[in-house]
Design a protein around this motif. Structure first.
Motif, short mmCIF file in Angstrom:
data_model
loop_
_atom_site.label_atom_id
_atom_site.label_comp_id
_atom_site.label_asym_id
_atom_site.label_seq_id
_atom_site.Cartn_x
_atom_site.Cartn_y
_atom_site.Cartn_z
N UNK A 56 0.84 -1.20 0.00
CA UNK A 56 0.00 0.00 0.00
C UNK A 56 0.87 1.25 0.00
N UNK A 57 0.27 2.39 -0.26
CA UNK A 57 1.00 3.66 -0.27
C UNK A 57 1.69 3.88 1.08
N UNK A 58 2.98 4.17 1.04
CA UNK A 58 3.72 4.44 2.27
C UNK A 58 4.17 3.22 3.02
N UNK A 59 4.06 2.04 2.43
CA UNK A 59 4.46 0.81 3.13
C UNK A 59 5.96 0.57 3.08
N UNK A 104 0.71 -2.28 5.98
CA UNK A 104 0.88 -1.20 6.94
C UNK A 104 1.55 -0.01 6.28
N UNK A 105 0.96 1.17 6.46
CA UNK A 105 1.46 2.40 5.85
C UNK A 105 2.18 3.24 6.89
N UNK A 106 3.41 3.66 6.58
CA UNK A 106 4.25 4.40 7.53
C UNK A 106 4.45 5.86 7.15
N UNK A 107 4.32 6.21 5.88
CA UNK A 107 4.74 7.53 5.42
C UNK A 107 3.91 8.66 6.01
N UNK A 134 -3.67 9.89 6.25
CA UNK A 134 -4.01 8.60 5.69
C UNK A 134 -5.51 8.33 5.77
N UNK A 135 -6.14 8.74 6.86
CA UNK A 135 -7.60 8.55 6.97
C UNK A 135 -8.32 9.40 5.92
N UNK A 136 -7.80 10.59 5.66
CA UNK A 136 -8.37 11.46 4.64
C UNK A 136 -8.26 10.79 3.26
N UNK A 192 -9.86 -1.45 2.73
CA UNK A 192 -10.05 -2.05 4.06
C UNK A 192 -8.83 -2.81 4.57
N UNK A 193 -7.89 -3.14 3.66
CA UNK A 193 -6.70 -3.89 4.07
C UNK A 193 -5.59 -2.98 4.60
N UNK A 194 -5.67 -1.68 4.33
CA UNK A 194 -4.59 -0.77 4.73
C UNK A 194 -4.64 -0.48 6.22
N UNK A 195 -3.49 -0.60 6.87
CA UNK A 195 -3.36 -0.29 8.30
C UNK A 195 -2.46 0.93 8.43
N UNK A 196 -3.01 2.02 8.91
CA UNK A 196 -2.26 3.27 9.01
C UNK A 196 -1.48 3.31 10.32
N UNK A 197 -0.25 3.78 10.25
CA UNK A 197 0.58 3.98 11.44
C UNK A 197 -0.01 5.13 12.26
N UNK A 198 -0.16 4.94 13.55
CA UNK A 198 -0.78 5.98 14.38
C UNK A 198 0.25 7.01 14.82
N UNK A 199 0.71 7.78 13.82
CA UNK A 199 1.55 8.94 14.08
C UNK A 199 0.71 10.17 13.81
#
Length: 688
Positions: free
Chosen positions: A221-224, A524-527, A533-535, A543-550
């Motif tokens: 995914x984007x930012x992975x 998992x997306x880190x960037x 990322x939620x936007x 639904x598969x993308x997991x955003x880093x909680x930064x």
């Protein structure tokens, strides 16, 4: 300072002393070599009349050997200079079964003290270093050349050392913890892609260290971090197979030269030489020998974005399917059967039937055209001589070869390709643009040539191929790549980031073309920050993308009445960027025309910015103006999308572009809409 911090500070100090001592030894040796080389040159010059050929050859060989030794020492010197700034980033204590724990420090390079043999730092790619990435404290193991080594991990600790000073240290009981990752991700971006050796996650480490897969397809995914992971995988393979694999044995197919420049510093940072790279269009031009002019992928995408050419969309979509690949293969088989018609030949009043030629021609179908003619002629001549037990004269052999060439119904590649569309009863799918082939036709034509004539392969020595932005290439392109590069491959990309959805490929469709392919997924997306990322996910749900909680500031969506107000807001946002610690900001427009116009407006306003286009060759800090197409694979501290209105972003292709543009931002995202904002945006975020 605690006792532990004091001990680690002392260890760092001792390590730096050892590095400096070893650097001193290297400097002395390099100086000695330099003096000896100069003395040898002087001696050769002074004694040139007295030395015979053998003496001179021996002296030159001695000088060459000293120069090679100097090069090795210089490479070690460069590594130690880098280690002096940041010797290591992690420590773990490992106790083999029934043995006392040993402390291992790991860094970008290994460092063993020449004076006493002490191993101060282990390379992150060493087998033992996998313990740091793969295990929590407790039972652990790693695979060494001698077999599996089991034991217990009793301690894990992370450091950040900058300019020989320790910024922080942290004990960790589980994998690479969020605190360390958060600190690294919160930093401002650099002028190029960072190495991630200090924050490699367990799933990433498994991909990097996979030395068995023939073809590895990474859907990320984007930012992975998929591109960074692929480059670290290359660095690992160069370390793992150092005796049989060098940087020159690897080739990267990159989407554009800006991206190639952006990633160009990663391997040198990891102690490896830069790997050769090539664009898909350059590869195509070399295969076609410059005989055919064709549209570029950038031009194709620009045309789709600036027009609503539904006929072009249909042509592109039709040529991006596995069925189209199968049709070309069937057509090549058809041509092979119909373009050769055997004819009877008489030699010395003895018949040489046409079916003998046809049988031999079919037998050598896998050979390139010229080789096939030669092999067929030799086979027919051999059969004739064996049957009649005679030896043919030179002119009789020439007669058979001439007759054979006359049995081939020749046609030009371009004509054969055009007639293919009549053969499948879809002549509407072929159209020239200004006398040039459309981009969607380039690799189908190359594939047809490959099947009919064979291809000269200037890349036959490549041992590992890396293909980025995999979603932008069609099954036909992968069939050509698989033929040219039967070597191991790493293929990576993200199907949701296709800037041209009419020709996009998924990991599944690619795996059907490439042999022995293994697919892995990074979700998992880190960037980008959590808010950005939620936007972006509200624009293109995954639904598969997991955003880093930064966490950081929420994206701003501003609706303004006219272009003057939009430019005022852009100027304020750029001023805020210059006042911050961030290093780069991108204004991402939908089309190249819009980007060029925006760049002109910035120049008129006295704002310095760099415009990226198809001819751009480098990535730099500061303010940049580009399209989402050119921004793919890049990341920026801040992003402004200046044309997020309803008229500009409305189609499914536009949705992909908007998603790509938003996910380039690491820390700040601003969207401006002149008039009504795009319906693709989450409407609850719009502020007047």
């Amino acid at each position: 300072m605690s006792d532990v911090e004091t001990q680690e500070a002392q260890h760092l100090s001792a390590c730096l002393v050892a590095i400096n001592e070893n650097l001193g030894l290297l400097t002395c040796r390099l100086s000695d070599y330099g003096r000896e080389i100069q003395e040898s040159h002087d001696h050769m010059w002074e004694a040139r009349r007295d030395m015979d050929h053998l003496d001179k050859a021996a002296m030159r060989q001695s000088i060459d050997q000293m120069m090679r030794s100097s090069d090795v020492l210089r490479a070690q010197q460069i590594k130690l200079e880098k280690l002096r700034k940041s010797p290591y980033f992690g420590r773990f204590d490992f106790a083999r079964t029934s043995a006392q724990a040993t402390a291992f420090y790991i860094g970008v390079h290994d460092f063993r003290d020449e004076t006493n043999g002490a191993a101060w730092v282990h390379d992150w790619r060493a087998p033992v270093s996998s313990l740091f990435y793969d295990f929590e404290t407790g039972p652990a193991h790693y695979d060494a050349p001698s077999g599996r080594i089991a034991g217990d991990l009793t301690l894990k600790r992370q450091f950040r050392i900058r300019d020989s000073r320790m910024d922080f240290m942290l004990d960790v009981s589980v994998n690479i913890v969020d605190d360390v990752l958060q600190r690294e991700l919160s930093r401002a971006s650099d002028e190029g892609m960072k190495n991630i050796v200090a924050t490699i996650q367990r799933d990433q480490n498994a991909i990097i260290r996979d030395a068995e897969a023939h073809t590895l397809i990474i859907q990320g995914v984007a930012g992975s971090g998929k591109t960074s992971i692929a480059l670290h995988r290359i660095a690992f393979l160069l370390y793992r197979f150092k005796d049989t694999l060098t940087s020159s044995d690897i080739l990267i197919i990159s989407p554009n030269r800006v991206f190639a420049d952006y990633i160009g510093n990663v391997l040198p940072e990891l102690g490896e030489e830069t790997v050769p790279e090539i664009g898909m269009e350059t590869l195509a031009a070399q295969l076609l020998g410059g005989n055919l002019r064709f549209q570029s992928f950038f031009e194709q995408t620009t045309h789709l974005l600036e027009t609503d050419d539904q006929a072009a969309q249909e042509r592109i979509r039709a040529k991006a399917t596995p069925e189209f690949l199968a049709q070309i293969a069937a057509y090549a088989t058809h041509l092979d059967k119909t373009t050769f018609v055997g004819a009877d030949v008489v030699i010395r009043k003895r018949p040489l039937p046409g079916f003998v030629f046809e049988t031999a021609w079919a037998r050598y179908a896998s050979l390139p055209a010229n080789e096939r003619v030669t092999a067929t002629a030799n086979s027919v001549i051999g059969q004739f001589q064996d049957q009649y037990r005679i030896e043919l004269r030179k002119e009789e052999r020439a007669t058979i070869r001439t007759a054979l060439r006359g049995m081939i119904r020749r046609t030009t590649l371009r004509k054969a390709y055009k007639e293919f569309f009549d053969w499948i009863e879809r002549p509407d799918l072929f159209q020239l643009t200004g006398g040039r082939l459309e981009y969607a036709d380039v690799f189908p034509l190359i594939y047809l040539r490959m099947r009919l004539e064979g291809l000269e392969n200037p890349w036959s020595g490549v041992k590992h191929l890396l293909v980025d932005e995999m979603q932008d290439y069609t099954p036909v392109q992968y069939a050509v790549l698989d033929h040219l590069f039967p070597c191991r491959k790493t293929i990576l990309g993200d199907a949701t980031q296709a800037v041209n959805p009419y020709s996009a490929s998924s990991a599944e469709s690619i795996a059907k073309v490439l042999r022995s392919a293994i697919r892995v997924t990074l979700n998992k997306s880190y960037r980008s920050s959590w808010e950005i990322m939620q936007f972006a996910l509200a624009i293109a749900p995954n639904p598969d993308l997991i955003a880093m909680e930064r966490h950081d500031e929420a994206p701003r969506v501003l609706s303004v009445p006219d272009r003057v107000c939009a430019m005022d807001e852009i100027a304020r946002t750029i001023a805020a960027f210059h006042a911050s610690e961030h290093t780069n900001l991108a204004l991402i427009a939908k089309t190249q025309k819009a980007a060029a116009r925006l760049h002109r407006d910035l120049e008129k306003a006295g704002i310095e910015a760099r415009l990226l286009d198809a001819d751009s060759t480098g990535f730099a800090s500061g303010v940049m103006v580009c399209t989402a197409h050119l921004a793919k694979g890049l990341e920026f501290d801040r992003v402004i999308i200046p044309d997020a209105n309803a008229e500009t972003y409305r189609t499914e292709m536009d949705r992909n572009l908007l998603y790509v543009a938003c996910t380039r931002a690491m820390h700040r995202l601003t969207l401006l809409a002149i008039g009504a904002p795009s319906a693709l945006l989450p409407q609850d975020r719009v502020a007047a």
